[in-house]
Design an enzyme around this catalytic site. Structure first.
Site: not given
Ligand SMILES: Nc1nc2c(ncn2[C@@H]2O[C@H](COP(=O)(O)OP(=O)(O)OP(=O)(O)O)[C@@H](O)[C@H]2O)c(=O)[nH]1
Ligand SMILES: [Mg+2]
Length: 349
Positions: A65, A70, A170, A192, A196
């Site tokens: 996360e 993103t 998410r 990417d 986890q």
């Molecule tokens: N408000 C806000 N939300 C963010 C930001 N960056 C990401 N998010 C939110 O955080 C959540 C997780 O983001 P992801 O990009 O899915 O995270 P990830 O690192 O890919 O996570 P994994 O795939 O589990 O490793 C999503 O709901 C995004 O919209 C940010 O800078 N600000």
């Molecule tokens: Mg991811």
């Protein structure tokens, strides 16, 4: 076998000619096919190698996360053609899942009308809004407030997510996704991977020839404690451990390292308005309360001081990954730095 040849006293050229005559025979059809297949494979390998020499591989790493996917979605918007209508629709269930559960939807997978109405009434209530605004106390989804604010549109009939909705959704990454685009006369290939713990062994297959590692940190999680055993909270401590394991991995010794200190919007809101001062969770921090840049700078220094080789450049940026213009600016600088650091290893198109 060589009885046919009397080589004594002959020149080397005569001997070679005699040998060729000895071995000359008809080439079979099967051999012809094999030779042309082999030549084609050689040509393909050569073309592939030529193409690969233009490729700059970038690996996105970071705790769960932290915002890796993103950033990739933003790159698709900025450097590719964005999301087709079909792709947008594929995010519909994920967008609505913040509001709904399995038994909240009817046969057509739409939210049941009376529940949609109930959600709207709830969100109109000031007490509910006040409780949601303190979501950091019970780990409310980072995007929940955004979806609650857009509730009327999201539960409406024929809802199609917008690109902004997609950036807020998410969806946990499982496995490895690859995104490729051309810019500044290079082919960039982004990998990417899921943050986890269970996903980490899948990273191994992306390591080969990586020119840069973009390491994302969720700054806003400074107030979370690390969890026991195998599950990651994505807190700063988890991030630091992961980061130092990457620094000590020799596979990355020649890759540029770029720190993306992400979720500045949530971090700023927490530092300014939540009363959850950094000093409470990170006692070494001696700066003033509500000093956003001082607090962000201190957390960044926890990462930069891990760097063992002063010769290796380390870049860092503060970002809000849901903001397209912010990621556009940062990624431009990232591309410039990565290309500069790797000029000797990659060829322009
Ligand atoms: N408000 C806000 N939300 C963010 C930001 N960056 C990401 N998010 C939110 O955080 C959540 C997780 O983001 P992801 O990009 O899915 O995270 P990830 O690192 O890919 O996570 P994994 O795939 O589990 O490793 C999503 O709901 C995004 O919209 C940010 O800078 N600000
Ligand atoms: Mg991811």
């Amino acid at each position: 076998m060589f009885g046919c040849l009397d080589l004594a006293g002959s020149s080397v050229q005569t001997c070679w000619h005699a040998l060729r005559l000895c071995f000359r025979r008809e080439v079979t059809e099967e051999e012809k096919v094999a030779r042309s297949t082999s030549a084609r494979i050689d040509r393909d390998l050569f073309e592939h190698a030529k193409l690969e020499s233009h490729v700059v591989k970038i690996l996105l790493l970071g705790a769960a996360e932290s915002g890796k996917s993103t950033v990739v979605k933003q790159i698709k918007i900025i450097h590719s053609h964005g999301f087709s209508r079909r792709e947008l629709i594929s995010f519909k269930d994920h967008a609505q899942s913040v509001l709904a559960c399995d038994w909240c939807t009817g046969k057509d997978a739409e939210l049941l009308p009376f529940l949609a109405q109930a959600f709207c009434c709830l969100w109109a209530d000031q007490g509910v809004r006040a409780a949601a605004a303190r979501g950091y106390e019970y780990q409310l989804n980072d995007s929940a407030l955004y979806f609650f604010d857009n509730i009327g549109r999201i539960i409406g009939p024929n809802y199609v997510p917008t690109e902004t909705d997609v950036l807020r959704v998410r969806v946990r990454t499982s496995g490895v996704t690859e995104t490729q685009f051309c810019a500044a006369q290079f082919i960039f290939r982004l990998y990417d991977v899921g943050g986890q713990c269970t996903q980490k062994r899948k990273w191994l297959r992306c390591f080969d020839g990586v020119r840069a590692v973009l390491f994302l940190v969720d700054l806003s999680r400074y107030d979370l404690r690390p969890q026991q055993q195998d599950s990651s909270t994505g807190c700063i401590q988890d991030s630091l451990e992961l980061y130092s394991s990457i620094l000590s991995n020799t596979v990355f010794s020649s890759a540029s390292l770029i720190l993306i200190m992400n979720k500045m919007d949530l971090f700023q809101e927490k530092i300014l308005n939540s009363g959850r001062h950094l000093r409470i969770y990170v006692p070494d921090f001696k700066g003033a309360d509500r000093d956003v840049s001082g607090a962000a700078g201190f957390l960044t220094s926890l990462f930069t001081e891990h760097l063992t080789s002063p010769a290796k450049p380390l870049y860092h940026h503060y970002s809000t990954a849901t903001d397209t213009s912010c990621i556009r600016d940062i990624f431009q600088t990232v591309m410039d730095n990565v290309v500069k650091d790797n000029l000797a290893n990659v060829c322009t198109l």
